[in-house]
Design an enzyme around this catalytic site. Structure first.
Site, short mmCIF file in Angstrom:
data_model
loop_
_atom_site.label_atom_id
_atom_site.label_comp_id
_atom_site.label_asym_id
_atom_site.label_seq_id
_atom_site.Cartn_x
_atom_site.Cartn_y
_atom_site.Cartn_z
N LYS A 231 42.40 20.36 -19.62
CA LYS A 231 41.34 20.69 -20.58
C LYS A 231 41.11 19.50 -21.50
O LYS A 231 42.06 18.98 -22.09
CB LYS A 231 41.72 21.94 -21.38
CG LYS A 231 40.71 22.30 -22.48
CD LYS A 231 41.02 23.64 -23.15
CE LYS A 231 40.11 23.88 -24.35
NZ LYS A 231 40.39 25.17 -25.04
N ASP A 236 37.39 21.16 -30.93
CA ASP A 236 36.90 22.53 -30.72
C ASP A 236 36.66 23.19 -32.07
O ASP A 236 37.60 23.68 -32.71
CB ASP A 236 37.93 23.32 -29.89
CG ASP A 236 37.50 24.76 -29.65
OD1 ASP A 236 36.32 25.09 -29.92
OD2 ASP A 236 38.35 25.56 -29.19
N LYS A 243 35.38 28.73 -35.83
CA LYS A 243 36.77 28.97 -36.23
C LYS A 243 36.90 28.90 -37.74
O LYS A 243 36.21 28.11 -38.38
CB LYS A 243 37.67 27.88 -35.64
CG LYS A 243 37.94 27.99 -34.17
CD LYS A 243 38.90 26.90 -33.72
CE LYS A 243 39.12 26.93 -32.22
NZ LYS A 243 39.77 28.16 -31.74
N ASP A 254 42.86 19.75 -28.75
CA ASP A 254 42.40 20.64 -27.69
C ASP A 254 42.15 19.89 -26.37
O ASP A 254 41.63 20.47 -25.42
CB ASP A 254 41.13 21.39 -28.15
CG ASP A 254 41.01 22.77 -27.53
OD1 ASP A 254 42.03 23.30 -27.05
OD2 ASP A 254 39.88 23.32 -27.53
N ASP A 313 33.69 30.26 -28.62
CA ASP A 313 35.01 29.66 -28.82
C ASP A 313 35.87 29.77 -27.55
O ASP A 313 36.92 29.14 -27.46
CB ASP A 313 35.71 30.32 -30.01
CG ASP A 313 36.86 29.49 -30.53
OD1 ASP A 313 36.98 28.32 -30.13
OD2 ASP A 313 37.64 30.02 -31.36
N ARG A 317 37.63 27.58 -20.83
CA ARG A 317 37.53 28.16 -19.49
C ARG A 317 36.20 27.83 -18.82
O ARG A 317 36.11 27.79 -17.60
CB ARG A 317 37.77 29.68 -19.57
CG ARG A 317 36.74 30.41 -20.38
CD ARG A 317 37.20 31.80 -20.79
NE ARG A 317 38.20 31.78 -21.87
CZ ARG A 317 38.77 32.88 -22.37
NH1 ARG A 317 38.46 34.07 -21.89
NH2 ARG A 317 39.65 32.76 -23.34
N1 BES Z 1 41.36 25.88 -28.13
C1 BES Z 1 41.40 27.27 -28.34
C2 BES Z 1 42.80 27.88 -28.12
C3 BES Z 1 43.89 27.43 -29.05
C4 BES Z 1 44.18 28.19 -30.18
C5 BES Z 1 44.62 26.30 -28.81
C6 BES Z 1 45.18 27.78 -31.04
C7 BES Z 1 45.63 25.88 -29.66
C8 BES Z 1 45.90 26.63 -30.77
C9 BES Z 1 40.44 28.00 -27.41
O1 BES Z 1 39.30 27.30 -27.09
C10 BES Z 1 40.02 29.23 -28.13
O2 BES Z 1 39.45 29.11 -29.16
N2 BES Z 1 40.32 30.39 -27.56
C11 BES Z 1 39.97 31.63 -28.15
C12 BES Z 1 39.60 32.58 -27.06
C13 BES Z 1 38.99 33.85 -27.56
C14 BES Z 1 37.65 33.59 -28.19
C15 BES Z 1 38.85 34.80 -26.41
C16 BES Z 1 41.17 32.15 -28.94
O3 BES Z 1 42.31 31.95 -28.49
O4 BES Z 1 40.98 32.71 -30.00
ZN ZN Z 2 37.73 27.53 -28.49
ZN ZN Z 3 39.48 25.20 -27.09
#
Ligand code: BES
Ligand code: ZN
Ligand code: ZN
Length: 460
Positions: A231, A236, A243, A254, A313, A317
């Site tokens: 990734k 992000d 966020k 990220d 967010d 994926r």
């Molecule tokens: N990059 C984040 C995941 C992440 C969170 C990495 C904390 C490192 C530390 C990812 O893109 C994300 O934001 N995922 C969301 C998914 C949700 C919207 C289904 C999450 O984990 O909140």
């Molecule tokens: Zn994200």
């Molecule tokens: Zn992310």
């Protein structure tokens, strides 16, 4: 900067302003065998009443020079890391270190523990540290080459997002050409004409254009092939599903999956691992603007499957869907993919353990065993097909998020929709970024995954 070199002769024979001797359970590790007999008595007296737990030290002044007694723990790698950090803290420029039976783990620990990221500091904290250690040169050489890859991955994660843009990440990948790795970088136009609609949608909100990076390390007579996907979100923000500030503070990291891929490929080339390794990175930023993708958008992925965006967010994926499909189309027989994909993986396993998902058990076990051998913590999670329902969309083939429950699993299931060959997905959201200093390094990027990838490749 640390230099690790081979010492001629033993700890007793060598000359050094500082010698380091290990202590375990209040005793000199070697019972003094490795040291000058006259010294041993002095050290034993100094040790009386001091137990020296792992990482604790006692500096003893002897006529022939100083000796640092250092507490050895269960794990040679961690103890090496703690020793390197102590020597930096105490500002010793040079030391002769007593070897351990776990020679390789010690060497690796010393190098990883000494890592610092000082590029953007006006005043650099520590100067150079030279460690000499009796033993085999091959062992030290291997540790240096592995550490180079881990250092690269850490540097990339630590680099701030205003400087490490998708373009800059591609530049850093191109530098690997010097090691004989083939690197190709595709620009927006090329990405669009390939049809990577999901990747492009994530990228479109940013002023910094995306890049698709493909790498190939193909030593002559390679005995196997491994395909890696990482990734590569250089930042992000969450996009319109923005966020909160606190969650955004580590989002320069990220791209830790991409960093692990680049680091591992660098080390693989330095080590000359006889396996063909290909790497794929969809590098972009997830930002907000009048051009950014929205909640409700329907995207067409490279695979032809359509995705309804229910949360901007959940962008990783989307980029990975296109990268994974591309990797398989390029002939991948098995894929190892690493991503800081979900906060849910961290809720489940904490910040030190990566979640491992496998579409095929044998491949999953290979990765799990490799990780265990190198001391990177991963734990298997179920790719529960029953939850595929959660990804059903009323308007498209899939939506990009499930509900609140099992978030790491639904993310993994989403990825699995885009590959047919055996896939291992490592969700490294927790261990990619250390929130405080640890045995093997400071706060920040850890380079998690580099050593597992190398071990997986080596065992193929
Ligand atoms: N990059 C984040 C995941 C992440 C969170 C990495 C904390 C490192 C530390 C990812 O893109 C994300 O934001 N995922 C969301 C998914 C949700 C919207 C289904 C999450 O984990 O909140
Ligand atoms: Zn994200
Ligand atoms: Zn992310």
């Amino acid at each position: 900067m640390i230099t690790l070199t081979r010492a001629e002769g033993s700890l007793a024979e060598g000359q050094a302003p500082l010698k380091v001797a290990w202590v375990k359970e209040g005793q000199l590790l070697s019972q003094g065998e490795a040291l000058d007999a006259r010294l041993v008595g002095l050290l034993r007296r100094a040790l009386e009443g001091a137990s020296l737990k792992e990482g604790e030290s006692l500096l003893v002044a002897a006529p022939e020079g100083q000796v640092l007694l250092f507490g050895l723990g269960e794990d040679a790698r961690s103890s090496g890391g703690r020793l390197a950090q102590a020597l930096l803290r105490l500002r010793f420029p040079e030391a002769l270190v007593e070897p351990l039976p776990e020679a390789y783990a010690l060497a690796e620990g010393l190098l990883l523990g000494a890592y610092r990221f000082q590029r953007h500091r006006s005043e650099k904290e520590e100067k150079a540290l030279t460690l000499r250690i009796p033993g085999a040169e091959e062992v030290l050489e291997r540790a240096r080459k592995v550490a180079e890859g881990v250092y690269l991955a850490r540097d990339l994660v630590n680099e701030p997002p205003n400087l490490l843009t998708p373009l800059a990440l591609a530049e850093r990948a191109l530098e690997l050409r010097a090691l004989g790795i083939e690197v190709e970088v595709l620009d927006e136009e090329a990405i669009a004409s390939l049809g990577m609609g999901a990747f492009l949608a994530v990228a479109q909100g940013s002023e910094n254009p995306p890049r698709f990076i493909r790498l190939r390390y193909a030593p002559p007579g390679a005995r196997a092939r491994l395909d890696l996907v990482g990734k590569g979100l250089t930042f992000d923000s969450g996009g319109y599903s923005l966020k909160p500030t606190e969650s955004m503070t580590t989002m320069k990291g990220d791209m830790a999956g991409a960093a692990a891929v680049l680091g591992a490929m660098k080390s693989a080339a330095l080590l000359g691992i006889p396996v063909e390794i290909r790497g794929y990175i969809a590098a972009c930023e997830n930002m907000i603007s009048g051009r950014a993708y929205r909640v409700g958008d329907v995207l067409r992925t490279l695979s032809g499957k359509t995705v309804e965006v229910m949360n901007t967010d959940a962008e990783g994926r989307l980029t990975l869907a296109d990268a994974l499909f591309y990797a398989e189309r390029e002939g991948a027989k098995r894929i190892l993919e690493l991503s800081t994909l979900t906060g849910a993986a961290m809720v489940a396993l904490g910040e030190e353990v990566a979640a491992l998902f496998a579409t095929e058990e044998a491949w999953g076990n290979q990765v799990r065993e490799a990780a265990r051998r190198v001391g990177e913590k991963v734990w298997p999670m179920p790719l529960e097909r029953a939850y595929r329902e959660k990804l059903k969309s009323p308007v498209a083939d899939l939506k990009n998020v499930g509900d609140r429950n099992g978030g790491a699993i639904t993310a993994a299931l989403f990825l699995a929709e885009f590959v047919r060959v055996p896939l291992v997905h490592l969700d490294i959201a927790g261990p990619a970024f250390a929130r405080k200093a640890h045995a093997l390094g400071p706060e920040g990027g850890t380079g998690f995954g580099v050593r597992t990838i190398l071990e997986v490749a080596q065992a193929l």
